[in-house]
Design an enzyme around this catalytic site. Structure first.
Site, short mmCIF file in Angstrom:
data_model
loop_
_atom_site.label_atom_id
_atom_site.label_comp_id
_atom_site.label_asym_id
_atom_site.label_seq_id
_atom_site.Cartn_x
_atom_site.Cartn_y
_atom_site.Cartn_z
CB SER A 285 -0.90 0.01 1.23
OG SER A 285 -0.13 0.19 2.40
CG ASP A 286 1.30 5.91 -1.26
OD1 ASP A 286 2.18 6.09 -0.39
OD2 ASP A 286 1.15 6.66 -2.22
CD1 TRP A 287 4.36 5.74 5.21
CD2 TRP A 287 4.46 4.54 3.34
NE1 TRP A 287 5.50 4.97 5.25
CE2 TRP A 287 5.59 4.22 4.11
CE3 TRP A 287 4.30 3.88 2.11
CZ2 TRP A 287 6.56 3.30 3.71
CZ3 TRP A 287 5.26 2.96 1.69
CH2 TRP A 287 6.37 2.68 2.49
CB ALA A 289 -3.12 3.73 0.39
#
Length: 877
Positions: A285-287, A289
């Site tokens: 995941s993005d941070w 997300a």
């Protein structure tokens, strides 16, 4: 100080949207427009079925077979925001020899570190059109990240593609064309991973603006709605090439695609990425997300970063870690999925050889002090030595300088105004010519536009070890100059007819957790105009001086109509975002040490209205903001060509101090083509494990364990673990999503290997061409190859599409060099939404292979039907 400020910024992101507090009143979700769907695709394909990863998977499976449940879940998530030395830190399984993995930004250099190189940004690398430099930068980045003990490099960025010219993070990528992005991304990956560092291609997918991209307590993230052809032929293209290069990790975007959040979009992760593209690494995941637990795991997410929940990531809560342990024990998450998550992560670690003498982290992203807290996000933390100040720069300044220099793009040069004489009398205007007076790293994550603009702002930035400014370079050369460090025309410049005026202007953008001069990441306040009244400064100088050179440091296209045709404006240079080597790289071009050889990686319009309305930034909407890609394939030069709009400067444009001819072209058929690619290879074997739910005891807290507040752990209290195990036998079963299945699929026909069906990358035609320097100075030339589909094509396609490029070495006057280019099966194909495969729609048609120095200067055509090439042919656009 930086740490607490970051906490405050984070809280603001979580609680508010990037523009408006009125987003608090959300009553209903706006439905996705009809026709834009994200169908379910289950189960998550297991990794390890390609031969080039099989040995790493074999070794990983041996490790996984001996891990406990808590050790497995510990590896699949971060230990919490600010809970380690890196921007992301996984859990470990030290008993099995598996350390914490360090994840660190960013695409152009190590973020928040020391003794590292601040390389030119991706958009600058794209402007070089030089594959060798793309790879060399990747190698240098890999050396630096490894030297700091970083396992995972959070780059390169190929999404956003640059669909929206005002998008905040376009500058992190390589240009507004999927092929230019693909070469930039793939070569960066190959260079980084040659050093044993895991690269992360990001952000999957259609993450084209900063505002409203994130899910929060009050509003879902923006939904990027795009059709299947557009997805495959534009936005997925660079990711496909990155996967084909063996990238170890893919980062999922914040936004939704066709209404389904990227972090749990099973069609996107399971169907497209892991099955069709054959991705063998792990998906992160993005941070913050990730927005669900079991659902995101079933959809194919493998690693949660930084591990916390996305709503209020300050309380030590997680969707995974202990919750994933619970989910396996109670039967809601199949053990098979967890095993594949862990195997993918460890196989990637092994694939890069990180199990052999890989250095541990020797820096701390949270502080510049030698000593500090080991867990800065904790209320109470033990302290120790966290920064060892290891110098990893090597000779990388040379690579950075060469990229910055060869990216400089000459757009106008009337009567040989450039290069300048060493004896020229020079007046310099604009604060961009000199370093930020507050300090080159005085703004967190470069979140300001003061002084020389070497990079945009946000997580894709880096600290400067030093900044060689244009003024520094003029001083070093000993030229006769006078500098006016202001963005307003001074009254005391005393113009003289013999003066040459250098005017420096900028345009900046970045990530939306920082707002700079009213721009929340995307260029909303400035639009496409130069910042700091740059247009006025150019006009004011041009009114007083007869020989004006405009130098632009910019994240992307700017509007130039107010001044570009003024008689006094004799030359215009785009220096893009040069990083730490802004000065000498520019001076070498200004004074003719080298001829400029950069070419635009995007189109520069005459007016923002030249773009289709759908390319505008999406503003506030009640519910889920909708961004519908109704322009389809027609972005950047594809749109300008379709609508017959003449831009100010075309995609790929760039002048030189010399001239070149392209001659002796030949085209050779290599691979016989069929309308449909040959049948894909079958999947190989993948690791298999017991599917029996492990005993609850594998999740019990270790005795006498010293816990850190807010640190994320994978263990459960004995009572919780026992209760979860009991729940597995109850009649209440987890409500699996629509379309869920646990039966592995053979894979779609477009798949078969990393990047897709390997036949797609067969070379259909080889093209050779001789480039000759016919001018008066040494220089480098770029040959750009575009494909034109034949007439009678039943499917709508852009008039021309970039498919390859090559750059010569420095050619002396009269010297020639043969360049070789290629066209693949995929280059001649379109995505068929019915058969879900790449097809050549007109097999017997005559495909035009056009070669020239820019997209609007194509005068050499090779025909696939005739097998011959002609010079001096009218350009197709």
């Amino acid at each position: 100080m930086i740490l607490y400020r970051s906490f405050i910024q984070l809280c603001l992101i979580v609680i508010f949207t990037s523009r408006s507090v009125s987003a608090l009143a959300i009553e209903k979700r706006i439905p996705v427009p009809a026709g834009y769907v994200a169908p379910p695709y289950y189960p998550a394909p297991r990794g390890g079925w390609t031969s080039d990863w099989s040995e790493s998977y074999r070794k990983a499976s041996m490790l996984v077979s001996n891990l406990t449940l808590a050790e497995k879940t510990n590896i699949t998530a971060g230990t919490g925001i600010f809970m380690g030395r890196c921007v992301g830190n996984t859990g470990s399984a030290l008993r099995a020899g598996i350390p914490q993995l360090c994840l660190q930004d960013g695409p152009l250099g190590i973020r928040n570190s020391d003794h590292n190189t601040a390389f030119p940004a991706g958009i600058t690398v794209g402007a070089t059109w030089d594959k060798d430099l793309m790879y060399a930068r990747g190698v240098a980045l890999g050396e630096e990240f490894r030297g700091k003990g970083i396992n995972i490099y959070l780059g390169p960025s190929v999404g956003p593609l640059g669909r929206k010219p005002r998008g905040g993070r376009n500058w992190e990528g390589f240009g507004s064309d999927p092929v230019l992005q693909a070469f930039g991304g793939a070569l960066t990956i190959e260079g980084v991973q040659s050093q044993g560092v895991i690269a992360t291609i990001k952000h999957l997918i259609a993450n084209e603006q900063e505002m409203y991209r994130m899910y929060n307590l009050f509003q879902p993230g923006i939904s990027s709605n795009l059709d299947d052809r557009t997805l495959h032929e534009l936005y997925l293209w660079p990711f496909s090439e990155g996967v084909r290069s063996g990238v170890g990790s893919v980062m999922i975007a914040y936004n939704a695609v066709n209404g389904s959040a990227c972090s749990q979009n099973s069609y996107l992760i399971n169907g497209i990425l892991k099955d069709e593209l054959g991705f063998q690494g792990f998906v992160m995941s993005d941070w913050l997300a990730q927005i669900s637990g079991v659902a995101s795991a079933l959809a194919g997410l493998d690693l949660s970063m930084p591990g916390d929940v996305h709503t209020i990531p300050l309380l030590g809560n997680s969707y995974w870690m202990y919750e994933q342990t619970r989910s396996v024990l109670n039967g809601s998450l199949p053990l098979d999925r967890l095993n594949d998550q862990v195997t993918r992560i460890l196989a990637t670690w092994l694939q890069m050889g990180q199990d052999q003498d890989y250095p541990p982290p020797n820096f701390d992203t949270n502080t510049q002090d030698a000593e500090g807290p080991l867990y800065p996000g904790a209320l109470f933390s033990p302290t120790g030595v966290v920064n060892h100040f290891v110098n990893v720069q090597g000779n990388h300044a040379e690579v950075a300088r060469e990229i910055a220099r060869d990216a400089i793009t000459l757009l106008k040069n009337v009567n040989g105004a450039l290069p300048l004489s060493q004896n020229a009398a020079i007046k310099v205007f604009g604060t961009d010519a000199e370093k930020n007076p507050d300090g080159i790293n005085s703004c967190d994550d470069q979140g300001c536009n003061k002084g020389t603009l070497g990079m945009g702002w946000g997580s894709g930035s880096s600290r400067y070890p030093y900044l060689d400014s244009p003024i520094d370079a003029l001083k070093k050369r000993g030229v006769n100059y006078q500098f006016f460090n202001t963005d307003n025309f001074p009254s005391n410049s005393n113009p003289s007819p013999n003066d040459t005026a250098l005017v420096f202007i900028t345009a900046d953008s970045g990530e939306n957790y920082i707002t700079v001069e009213g721009n929340p990441g995307d260029r909303t306040s400035a639009n496409l105009n130069a910042w700091h009244n740059g247009d006025k400064l150019v006009k004011d100088v041009a009114a007083q001086y007869g020989n004006v050179i405009v130098i632009v440091h910019t994240v992307g296209p700017i509007l130039m109509e107010e001044w570009v045709d003024l008689p006094s404006v004799k030359a215009v240079l785009f220096a893009h975002l040069p990083g730490q080597e802004a000065g000498d790289s520019l001076a070498q071009v200004l004074f003719g040490d080298v001829s400029p050889s950069g070419h635009l990686p995007y189109t520069i319009p005459k007016s923002e209205s030249d773009y289709p309305e759908s390319l505008s930034l999406v503003g506030f909407q009640v519910g889920q903001p909708q961004d519908t890609f109704s322009e389809g394939l027609y972005i950047d030069y594809r749109h300008f060509n379709k609508e017959n709009i003449t831009p100010r400067y075309a995609f790929g444009y760039g002048l030189s101090y010399t001239t070149f001819t392209f001659s002796n072209a030949s085209v050779t058929a290599i691979t016989p083509l069929t309308s449909v690619p040959p049948t894909r290879p079958a999947k190989g074997e993948t690791p298999s494990y017991s599917t029996a739910i492990p005993p609850a005891s594998e999740a019990y807290w270790p005795s006498n364990f010293d816990r850190i507040w807010r640190y994320l752990y994978s263990w459960l209290e004995k009572s919780d673990a026992d209760a979860a195990a009991s729940a597995a036998n109850s009649s209440n079963k987890y409500p699996y999503p629509e379309g869920y299945s646990d039966v592995q699929k053979p894979g779609p026909p477009a798949g078969g290997a990393q990047g897709g069906n390997p036949a797609l990358f067969d070379v259909a035609y080889d093209i050779s061409i001789t480039v000759t320097n016919t001018g008066r100075a040494a220089g480098k030339a770029v040959a750009q190859l575009y494909v034109q589909f034949p007439s009678g094509n039943p499917l709508d396609t852009p008039i021309i599409q970039l498919r390859d490029f090559a750059k010569t070495g420095a050619l002396a006057v009269g010297q020639s060099q043969e360049l070789r280019l290629r066209v693949t099966r995929k280059d001649l194909s379109v995505w068929d939404v019915v058969s879900q495969n790449w097809i050549i729609p007109n097999l017997e048609g005559d495909y035009g292979i056009w070669i020239g120095e820019s997209s609007d200067a194509l005068s050499l055509r090779c025909g696939t039907q005739s097998g011959t090439c002609e010079e001096g042919v009218p350009s197709p656009v």
